[in-house]
Write an enzyme that holds these catalytic residues in place. Structure first.
Site, short mmCIF file in Angstrom:
data_model
loop_
_atom_site.label_atom_id
_atom_site.label_comp_id
_atom_site.label_asym_id
_atom_site.label_seq_id
_atom_site.Cartn_x
_atom_site.Cartn_y
_atom_site.Cartn_z
N HIS A 30 -29.48 83.27 37.76
CA HIS A 30 -28.60 84.41 38.00
C HIS A 30 -29.15 85.29 39.13
CE1 HIS A 30 -27.55 83.96 33.48
NE2 HIS A 30 -26.57 83.43 34.18
N LYS A 79 -21.75 85.43 18.17
CA LYS A 79 -21.89 86.45 17.14
C LYS A 79 -23.19 87.22 17.22
CE LYS A 79 -18.77 84.07 14.10
NZ LYS A 79 -18.68 82.91 13.22
N ARG A 87 -23.07 75.19 39.04
CA ARG A 87 -24.22 74.30 38.96
C ARG A 87 -23.81 72.84 39.01
NH1 ARG A 87 -26.18 76.18 33.40
NH2 ARG A 87 -23.91 76.13 33.31
N SER A 102 -28.53 80.46 30.30
CA SER A 102 -29.03 81.35 29.25
C SER A 102 -29.19 80.61 27.93
CB SER A 102 -28.06 82.52 29.06
OG SER A 102 -27.99 83.30 30.23
#
Lengths: 157, 157, 157, 157, 157, 157
Positions: free
Chosen positions: C17, C41, C90, C128
């Protein structure tokens, strides 16, 4: 002893090819780089020159040999009794054409087995064609090919 | 001021190209369309004609210029100090070849940056080659190219 | 002045990022990183923490701001009058989902324009989710995230 | 001696897995099938059952062992000193996720090397998930899994 | 008479689905839209509602019927003696999952044959999930779904 | 009556083509195989020979006819009033080029509709080009083409 072969036209051998050769030489007891005739009409280097350039660039790898061949790969496999093929994959487009080739080879000669390594990320854009295109326009190919290839290409200009 | 370039062979410019030019001209302060020599042996239009056809088709866009060039794109970037490249992506096959090109350009000249726009869905099937193939068979290319291109191609038949 | 936004959930921000932020900050006059609510969540970091971590990791980039938002991206575009979206690509799988998103955004708000940068090759495997998976098994995430993210994640273990 | 491992969740092992195991067992001196914990909440078979089912289905292959593991694959590689990973590739979607995994593993542990085999064409559609979905609807899974897996699944209904 | 079926969860039916239904209804003598149970826990519409919404949206197409089913598709094919399946393809990711499904269906029931239509370019970004996501954020779904679906969704807000 | 056409250059027809013809002949009331001129300079078989070889290889299929044509496919569709095109898809690379062709055909002639069948897995690697390449090197093409094609190719050597 498990021997494998790494076929290609290598016109010229790039840092991406040397990366695959280096990594495959650790996986197999012996690795034979097989220089195939380039189907293009005007190769940059003769088949003999390509063999020599790879020999020089991989001379530090004890279990790597370089050979040349002009026929179907499965005949080489039968003649030399080397049934493992190693190929590098860079991208999805490689994936499909290489898988077709692997499947047709197994159809014609069930003993042959193709194994794929992913090209290291820093070479994922690299191919012999791209090296030649940059070379044609006098671009800097030093970061893309082994030193011995760089020198001979520079001298020929 | 942020200037970008949009390189291609544009033989001929299509409605898909004009869509990318129009949208990119809103993103950057200035957009230079760079007509590269067509590697094909018999281009439909000379490089000079292709420049003129794009100039006519984009004359309503104030911040668009058209130029021509025959060398490595990174040399153009250095000479003109335009370090942003814009490319249109239609499909996965475009994606891989364009990404390789963007990566090799950054390897050779780290200042260069390539940005991609997705082709508008209504032009996702369109390319200069398809226009030429339909034209060769006397198919109707009117919905595929700008009016000025349509007229000159029709007159030449 | 051309402002662009770079939306994402950034849970956590990775070196990939930061690479996109750095390169996009040179292309546009101003870049706003927009931290969206993570649909998962149990996010690793709260939205506020994610904003702060990106601010720290990009504090050397003068024209980069960080913001947060919980609604449709096109509403943010209208409210803030920032009509350029930057996204990193990507791989082919990114390509398709991101292009769908870009097309639906233009359908709903024709002024919005999405531009794509290819992730630098050394981060092409990075996301991530992969960082969190390695972290869960106590793997070494130091080479994958900015220093400040590494420290806070290590402290939390 | 060159040992390789073939990791997966194998819930349950399919004919496609057995095809990869059979072919990989000819390429390497020893092959360890490593049954990983299934991340799904309700696996069909316990990890111990999955080990036993693979052992039965590959009992005719002398150089194949089955093991189980619950941590990062690179830790298994270090503990057991098995640095070669074998994976099967069926399609482009496999290709990208598996290549990401191979790259992240090499980033975290440079000694590890992943080699890919293409799934035989007759199993290119086959996965453990598809077997379970057909099983759930009482479809015929006999042609999709080894006999011992078929029997135990039938008995459990 | 050649009858075909078009299976899906259609929660809700979109303009992209109606495009496929319209075009397929011209290719086959009869087309049965088969509404499958949505595997998601909380569907927006009940299976019965989804049937009715498609019936309304396709009432001008004489040879289109709508049915519902909760079991393996190949059982429906056998029961109703409808062996042709029609599916829409939008992108490469659709391609692979749909082809797997087509292959497994033929493996389990060799009489079944799946034919694919490419989604019209103006709907290539469209899916039921995207409609629901935009709806959740009060975005404008009018251009994405048939009028009757738009009205009922608006009323429910 | 629903008639469809299956266009291609078929130089030579392969077992993969015969598989598509056989399956499509069950889906439509009538199937016309349309042999297009091969754009390659030196085809292996003349257009007339290719027609005859397909006629022989499909003589057991009552509703299959073979025709030849040298112009745009949409003109054939108009002349013969056959508006359904059938194509086989083997892989992602086929997918994109075939979808472009289907889209451009519909743009030029909205009545035309292209339907795709997935090639059976056992032929997913097979193409006329691969047959010719293996033939050139005296490889065994017997498992790849119909018997009549095999015999005539063997006799010509």
């Amino acid at each position: 002893m498990k021997a494998a072969m790494y076929p290609g036209s290598f016109d010229p051998v790039t840092n991406g090819h040397v990366d695959i050769i280096t990594r495959a030489s650790k996986v197999f007891d012996k690795l034979v780089v097989v220089v195939m005739k380039n189907s293009a009409k005007n190769p940059l280097f003769s088949q003999e020159e390509r063999v020599r350039l790879i020999e020089e660039a991989t001379s530090h790898l004890d279990n790597v040999q370089v050979d040349m061949y002009d026929d179907l790969l499965i005949r080489y496999a039968k003649e030399k009794n080397v049934n493992i093929v190693v190929k590098g994959l860079r991208a999805v487009s490689d994936f499909e054409s290489e898988f077709q080739m692997a499947q047709i080879n197994r159809k014609l000669y069930p003993n042959i087995e193709t194994l794929f390594l992913n090209t290291s990320t820093e070479y994922s854009y690299l191919s012999s064609s791209i090296v030649k295109e940059i070379y044609r326009y006098d671009g800097d190919i030093k970061p893309l090919v082994p030193d011995n290839v760089y020198k001979i290409m520079k001298d020929r200009k």
